[in-house]
Design a protein around this motif. Structure first.
Motif, PDB file in Angstrom:
ATOM      1  N   GLU A 310       1.304  -1.386   0.010  1.00 45.74           N
ATOM      2  CA  GLU A 310       0.179  -0.171   0.192  1.00 45.74           C
ATOM      3  C   GLU A 310       1.052   1.145  -0.275  1.00 45.74           C
ATOM      4  O   GLU A 310       0.546   2.179  -0.335  1.00 45.74           O
ATOM      5  N   SER A 311       2.242   1.479   0.499  1.00 44.78           N
ATOM      6  CA  SER A 311       2.868   1.970   0.696  1.00 44.78           C
ATOM      7  C   SER A 311       3.312   2.828  -0.252  1.00 44.78           C
ATOM      8  O   SER A 311       3.471   3.582  -1.010  1.00 44.78           O
ATOM      9  N   VAL A 312       3.425   1.632  -1.861  1.00 43.03           N
ATOM     10  CA  VAL A 312       4.356   1.797  -3.363  1.00 43.03           C
ATOM     11  C   VAL A 312       3.080   2.822  -3.771  1.00 43.03           C
ATOM     12  O   VAL A 312       3.209   3.317  -4.418  1.00 43.03           O
ATOM     13  N   THR A 313       1.881   2.876  -3.059  1.00 42.87           N
ATOM     14  CA  THR A 313       0.537   3.057  -4.188  1.00 42.87           C
ATOM     15  C   THR A 313       0.176   4.279  -3.512  1.00 42.87           C
ATOM     16  O   THR A 313       0.571   4.630  -4.800  1.00 42.87           O
ATOM     17  N   ALA A 314       0.670   4.712  -2.440  1.00 45.00           N
ATOM     18  CA  ALA A 314       0.672   6.023  -1.648  1.00 45.00           C
ATOM     19  C   ALA A 314       1.884   6.715  -2.307  1.00 45.00           C
ATOM     20  O   ALA A 314       1.342   8.061  -2.707  1.00 45.00           O
ATOM     21  N   LYS A 318       1.084  10.589  -4.127  1.00 42.84           N
ATOM     22  CA  LYS A 318       1.846  11.608  -4.330  1.00 42.84           C
ATOM     23  C   LYS A 318       2.849  12.245  -5.073  1.00 42.84           C
ATOM     24  O   LYS A 318       3.011  13.247  -5.451  1.00 42.84           O
ATOM     25  N   ASP A 319       3.925  11.146  -6.137  1.00 46.14           N
ATOM     26  CA  ASP A 319       4.580  11.861  -6.831  1.00 46.14           C
ATOM     27  C   ASP A 319       3.750  12.405  -8.020  1.00 46.14           C
ATOM     28  O   ASP A 319       4.244  13.625  -8.563  1.00 46.14           O
ATOM     29  N   GLY A 324       1.709  17.792 -10.526  1.00 43.47           N
ATOM     30  CA  GLY A 324       0.838  18.641 -11.636  1.00 43.47           C
ATOM     31  C   GLY A 324      -0.085  17.451 -12.377  1.00 43.47           C
ATOM     32  O   GLY A 324      -0.983  18.131 -12.920  1.00 43.47           O
ATOM     33  N   LEU A 325       0.059  16.135 -12.068  1.00 43.80           N
ATOM     34  CA  LEU A 325      -1.257  15.323 -12.689  1.00 43.80           C
ATOM     35  C   LEU A 325      -2.158  14.642 -11.328  1.00 43.80           C
ATOM     36  O   LEU A 325      -1.104  14.619 -10.454  1.00 43.80           O
ATOM     37  N   GLY A 327      -2.498  11.905  -9.403  1.00 46.99           N
ATOM     38  CA  GLY A 327      -2.531  10.584  -8.810  1.00 46.99           C
ATOM     39  C   GLY A 327      -3.687   9.823  -8.450  1.00 46.99           C
ATOM     40  O   GLY A 327      -3.680   8.701  -8.922  1.00 46.99           O
ATOM     41  N   THR A 328      -4.724  10.576  -8.220  1.00 47.99           N
ATOM     42  CA  THR A 328      -5.641   9.821  -7.867  1.00 47.99           C
ATOM     43  C   THR A 328      -7.097   8.950  -8.596  1.00 47.99           C
ATOM     44  O   THR A 328      -7.362   8.216  -8.822  1.00 47.99           O
ATOM     45  N   GLU A 329      -6.780   9.879  -9.560  1.00 47.18           N
ATOM     46  CA  GLU A 329      -8.093   9.695 -10.354  1.00 47.18           C
ATOM     47  C   GLU A 329      -6.902   8.529 -11.934  1.00 47.18           C
ATOM     48  O   GLU A 329      -7.689   7.711 -11.766  1.00 47.18           O
ATOM     49  N   LEU A 330      -5.672   8.713 -11.225  1.00 50.81           N
ATOM     50  CA  LEU A 330      -5.000   7.844 -12.587  1.00 50.81           C
ATOM     51  C   LEU A 330      -5.130   6.306 -11.839  1.00 50.81           C
ATOM     52  O   LEU A 330      -5.346   5.846 -12.425  1.00 50.81           O
ATOM     53  N   TYR A 331      -5.239   6.672 -10.549  1.00 55.29           N
ATOM     54  CA  TYR A 331      -5.433   5.121  -9.658  1.00 55.29           C
ATOM     55  C   TYR A 331      -6.879   4.362  -9.735  1.00 55.29           C
ATOM     56  O   TYR A 331      -6.527   3.318 -10.823  1.00 55.29           O
ATOM     57  N   LYS A 332      -7.522   5.222  -9.527  1.00 52.72           N
ATOM     58  CA  LYS A 332      -9.070   4.781  -9.307  1.00 52.72           C
ATOM     59  C   LYS A 332      -9.233   4.369 -11.239  1.00 52.72           C
ATOM     60  O   LYS A 332      -9.954   3.547 -10.975  1.00 52.72           O
TER      61      LYS A 332
END
Length: 343
Positions: A310-314, A318-319, A324-325, A327-332
């Motif tokens: 989970e820390s890798v995903t989190a 953040k990265d 300026g991307l 990240g949450t939208e991309l992951y979901k």
């Protein structure tokens, strides 16, 4: 004798004319890093090249150059096709860390399911999010492999998360190396082609690869412990790019562009993913026949590994945000595309 010579020359002339008539209008060089007998070169790229030739009436010839025969390292392939050194390439996107950051979503721990479902999901994700990252290429398709798992030398089987401590494991990309480190191992980056020698010389204790690639790099012989996970999600997957030089594509007449277009896109991603799944079955069967140790971690132990990842995903989210991307939208979106295709 004069008649014989004239007849011979006429015959030679007819042969040359016939050869000229059969010559392709366009010759495309396809460069990639694996040996020709590996799964994708043998079961996907060669059939694709044959299909292109047949459907173009022989007007397009695709010359296949495996194992980096045209020079350079695997990480150079994306520039070779962008710069027109070659016309076509197939490569691991993660061999150029940080260059295509949004594509890394599919490398995150326990993201993927099967090669076929995840490849189609990755293509849909490409359509929505990655066209800007690959604007310098004429993308034929993108895809993934099947469930990635752990393969280790005889003395170091992985039976729990604690087994990872201190292991030197070859990883496939920046994200996968971060995952291995989060799970207690020491990641070592190298192309898959360097794995056999590194195992035989004890440079590494094991590697992460899917079953399909194991026969071509002697994994069943060199790393006879194989650890996989419960549930429908594999530990990780790598992402692949099959691309054409933009000028090479643009130079084709419209009817030949249609041949390329017909053999590109979402269904090609599905085909490549299915080839990977079929290759997984063959690779696993070889390990089973050799009497190797196939370890499947149970639900409770698999949950511990998922927690560790989970820390890798989190951190990846953040990265992306720092770049300026979203990240949450991309992951979901990545999760949603995979779930949609895996039902």
């Amino acid at each position: 004798m004069r008649k014989t010579i004239v007849a011979s020359l006429c015959g030679l002339g007819l042969t040359l004319m016939a050869g000229s008539a059969m010559a392709a209008d366009v010759v495309l060089k396809l460069h990639q890093m694996l040996p020709p007998q590996a799964t994708i070169p043998a079961k996907a790229l060669q059939p694709w090249a044959d299909k292109i030739k047949a459907e173009s009436g022989g007007r397009i010839e695709v010359e296949l150059y495996p194992a980096m025969q045209l020079g350079g390292k695997p990480g150079d392939l994306v520039d070779q096709v962008k710069d027109g050194v070659v016309d076509l390439i197939w490569t691991v996107i993660g061999y150029t860390p940080g260059r295509f950051p949004k594509s890394e979503a599919f490398e995150l721990p326990f993201m993927m399911t099967t090669g076929e479902a995840t490849s189609v999901a990755f293509y849909d994700y490409y359509e929505k999010h990655l066209k800007d990252e690959f604007k310098d290429y004429h993308v034929l398709t993108v895809h993934t492999h099947g469930p990635g798992l752990l393969h280790t030398i005889a003395s170091k089987p992985i039976t729990s998360l604690e087994s990872m401590k201190g292991l030197k494991l070859r990883g496939t990309s920046k994200v996968v190396n971060q995952m291995l480190e989060a799970m207690g191992a020491t990641p070592i980056g190298m192309p898959v082609t360097a794995v056999p020698e590194s195992l035989s010389k004890s440079v590494i204790d094991g590697t992460v690869v899917p079953w399909e690639v194991t026969p071509s790099i002697k994994i069943a012989e060199l790393a006879p412990n194989h650890t996989s996970f419960s549930g429908k999600n594999g530990l990780y997957t790598a992402t692949f790019l099959f691309a054409m030089n933009k000028d090479s594509y643009d130079a084709l007449p419209d009817d030949l562009k249609k041949v390329i277009d017909k053999n590109s896109g979402r269904e090609l991603a599905r085909q490549f993913g299915k080839v990977m799944d079929d290759g997984d079955m063959r690779g696993k069967a070889i390990a089973e026949k050799a009497g190797n140790k196939l370890i499947v971690l149970d639900d409770a132990e698999t949950a511990r590994w998922k927690k560790a990842g989970e820390s890798v995903t989190a951190n990846w989210i953040k990265d992306m945000d720092k770049r300026g991307l979203n990240g949450t939208e991309l992951y979901k979106d990545a999760v949603a595309f995979v779930e949609k295709e895996s039902k």
